[in-house]
Scaffold this active site. Structure first.
Site, short mmCIF file in Angstrom:
data_model
loop_
_atom_site.label_atom_id
_atom_site.label_comp_id
_atom_site.label_asym_id
_atom_site.label_seq_id
_atom_site.Cartn_x
_atom_site.Cartn_y
_atom_site.Cartn_z
N ARG A 121 3.97 -43.18 -56.32
CA ARG A 121 4.76 -43.44 -54.88
C ARG A 121 4.65 -44.88 -55.05
NH1 ARG A 121 0.49 -45.93 -55.03
NH2 ARG A 121 1.00 -46.62 -52.72
N GLY A 122 5.16 -45.73 -54.06
CA GLY A 122 5.25 -47.06 -54.02
C GLY A 122 6.51 -47.41 -54.57
N ALA A 123 7.46 -47.91 -53.56
CA ALA A 123 8.85 -48.32 -53.94
C ALA A 123 9.14 -48.71 -55.24
CB ALA A 123 9.33 -49.22 -52.91
N ARG A 158 13.53 -39.28 -51.79
CA ARG A 158 13.04 -40.11 -50.82
C ARG A 158 13.93 -40.99 -50.04
NH1 ARG A 158 7.06 -42.07 -50.84
NH2 ARG A 158 7.18 -41.71 -48.90
N GLN A 196 -3.84 -44.09 -48.68
CA GLN A 196 -3.41 -44.71 -49.82
C GLN A 196 -4.36 -45.88 -49.82
OE1 GLN A 196 -1.14 -43.67 -47.83
NE2 GLN A 196 0.72 -42.65 -49.07
N ASP A 241 9.38 -50.99 -48.52
CA ASP A 241 10.12 -49.92 -49.07
C ASP A 241 11.55 -50.39 -48.94
OD1 ASP A 241 7.44 -48.60 -48.01
OD2 ASP A 241 8.14 -47.34 -49.75
N ASN A 258 8.38 -50.37 -44.07
CA ASN A 258 6.95 -50.30 -44.60
C ASN A 258 6.29 -49.06 -44.29
OD1 ASN A 258 5.39 -50.99 -47.01
ND2 ASN A 258 3.87 -51.89 -45.81
N LYS A 259 4.98 -48.53 -45.10
CA LYS A 259 4.41 -47.67 -44.30
C LYS A 259 3.99 -47.61 -43.00
CE LYS A 259 2.85 -45.19 -46.59
NZ LYS A 259 3.51 -43.84 -46.84
#
Lengths: 352, 352
Positions: B53-55, B94, B201, B242, B252-253
């Site tokens: 995960r993570g763009a 995603r 996270q 993201d 973002n998150k």
């Protein structure tokens, strides 16, 4: 007493036969277990562990704790020293919520009025008072609910943080009582329940209560309040309080301040619901409210499972302070107080 | 390749022998397990499950996924149909992070340049490109770190949300890379790590990385950002992204928006750190960014333990949008972009 009198207000504590029974809230929602408290030490421990929590509830629990502490005294000459000892024990459990200190202060008055009549009279007077405090809290909460319900229009989607229902009080609840009353009046479409980390009082306790009451809700992470408001999905917010200063600044569960800042940005009404016993006129403003810091492991462990690497240290403030300027109104048993709070609070206490 | 080259930048993925290996991030910090991906379906599944995960990281993982999808094709006439199929599979995992689509677009160019030379040439070209993308991401992140480090004064206490370190990229990290670079330069006293519910996270991954790097940190609940800023304990904030729209609005998150609103109220600088590949100039503003909604059980269960009553439904937006007006600067590999972002973003892409 304290058997649930109606489905809308059960009580998380009851005085039966030998002593005090408390619903062990740390085990909810997985298990409904009642614990027996026969000594003030057990009550103090239950308050510290959050087996009983919520500012009004710990006030009433402390009142019963005084009874438990005094009823073992046989020597009239020991009464005063014992009262000080028990009062100190119970009063030292949690620093932020003022209802605890307020209840102990009322208990002291009862003690002073009865102490000359000997040990049995003291215990009888304290027990009668504690039972009345218990019943009074429920009556007060119903009045808070009535006043609060008038603030909502039909179809409201209401967000709340932490747990402020029957579990957090002697019964019915403060902010959640307002939501319940508004729902009865057909004004609430849905409740957004902040899960309320670290101890998840929203996910564990508020969800449990709303489910029992049949009120529609959706659980969200605390991180979601922003997007919900940005998308226009929140019509109003009601939270409880652990201490309200004389100027209206309000200490409540950590994260409340964040919700208030978001509400202010989005023009969403932000209400605090609390009995007058939560207002501490001796505390001039929020900066003077002591904020309890709890242990790191409440964050680094969730139900016993470690969520962070070994040796990770967390900083765990249990409360934060919402400045009065962000509060639309304070819903009390005598009505909804409005800014400027110095004046409306003084008025609520009978001053001109 | 991709053995950790230095302790400051390990990679959560490696291409070795038969295929792609991914560090299974859902098991961190308790276990460090690597999983083998031999098919694009396995890569897609790993992206969906957040094993990777993570763009930036999912962009590079998708690049390797294309290689895995194309290397089994023997018939030159099947190449194009297969490319579309694999590209569609990986691209649908995603919706919010744009680096995924960006990487697939770059992969398409590589495919077009090699397709006439047959299956082996396509696979070789894609693999060479994926490896280069992998290495390039680390170089880009180091440049982001250098630019970002200049923004901090000595003794800074920096707050971050989610995980944006080596684990979220091909190595070194974006926002956490900035923090690492600033710490190397002696400018960071401490990092405040938001735990980042629901999937933690921050608590699981950022704490794990900071511990390995020896950078001092304290973990806090997401609810704590408000009190930390109110008490003057936060000097700056850096988060990842993201997707950044053409006007600077940043997805973002979930919870990032809340932190930005608090930062704005308290005058704390709020920076976004991301490679240019995270900027989607085809998305005019935040309202046009699709926000992924994930399953309820990510909130109602923590490491398999249920935290809410049975049947509780949660609403689980995975991201939120921070409007450009709340962003002090966007730290990229070509420098720190400043408002107005329409202009500075266009400039970063070489327009006057």
């Amino acid at each position: 007493m304290s058997e649930p009198r109606s489905p809308d207000a059960f009580s998380p504590m009851r005085w039966e036969g030998p002593g005090l029974q408390l619903l062990e809230q740390t085990k909810l929602p997985a298990e409904e277990v009642w614990i027996d408290c026969d000594t003030p030490e057990q009550v103090a421990d239950a308050i510290r562990r959050l087996a009983v929590r919520g500012a009004p509830a710990i006030g009433v629990a402390a009142a019963y704790g005084l009874v438990l502490g005094m009823r073992t005294v046989r020597d009239p000459g020991r009464l005063r020293a014992r009262f000080e000892e028990v009062s100190e024990l119970l009063g030292s459990t949690r620093p932020t919520a003022v209802n605890l200190r307020w209840a102990l202060g009322r208990g002291r008055e009862v003690f002073e009025r009865s102490v000359d009549q000997g040990p049995e009279a003291v215990t009888a007077a304290l027990l009668a008072w504690a039972r009345e405090l218990h019943a009074e809290d429920v009556r007060i909460n119903r009045r808070i609910g009535e006043h609060g319900a008038t603030l909502f229009a039909g179809g409201s989607r209401v967000l709340t943080h932490c747990n402020t229902g029957s579990l957090a009080t002697a019964g019915y609840g403060t902010a959640l009582g307002v939501i319940q009353s508004a729902w009865r009046d057909g004004k609430v479409e849905r409740v957004w329940v902040d899960e309320t980390r670290p101890l998840l009082q929203g996910a564990r306790l508020t969800a449990w209560e709303l489910k029992k009451l049949g009120i529609p809700f959706r659980l969200v992470t605390d991180n979601s309040a922003g997007i919900l408001m940005a998308r226009g999905l929140v019509d109003g917010i009601v939270v409880g309080a652990d201490r309200i200063a004389a100027n209206g600044d309000t200490a409540n569960k950590i994260g409340t301040y964040t919700v208030a800042v978001l509400a202010h940005r989005h023009g969403v009404p932000f209400y605090v619901a609390a009995p007058l016993s939560t207002i501490d006129r001796a505390t001039p403003n929020g900066a003077a409210i002591p904020i309890e810091e709890r242990k790191s492991s409440e964050i680094t462990e969730v139900f016993g499972t470690r969520i962070a690497p070994d040796e990770t240290e967390a900083l765990n403030f249990a409360f934060d302070v919402t400045p009065a300027e962000l509060i639309t109104g304070i819903i009390t048993e005598v009505g909804v107080l409005r800014p400027p709070y110095e004046r409306s609070i003084a008025g609520a206490f009978g001053e001109p």
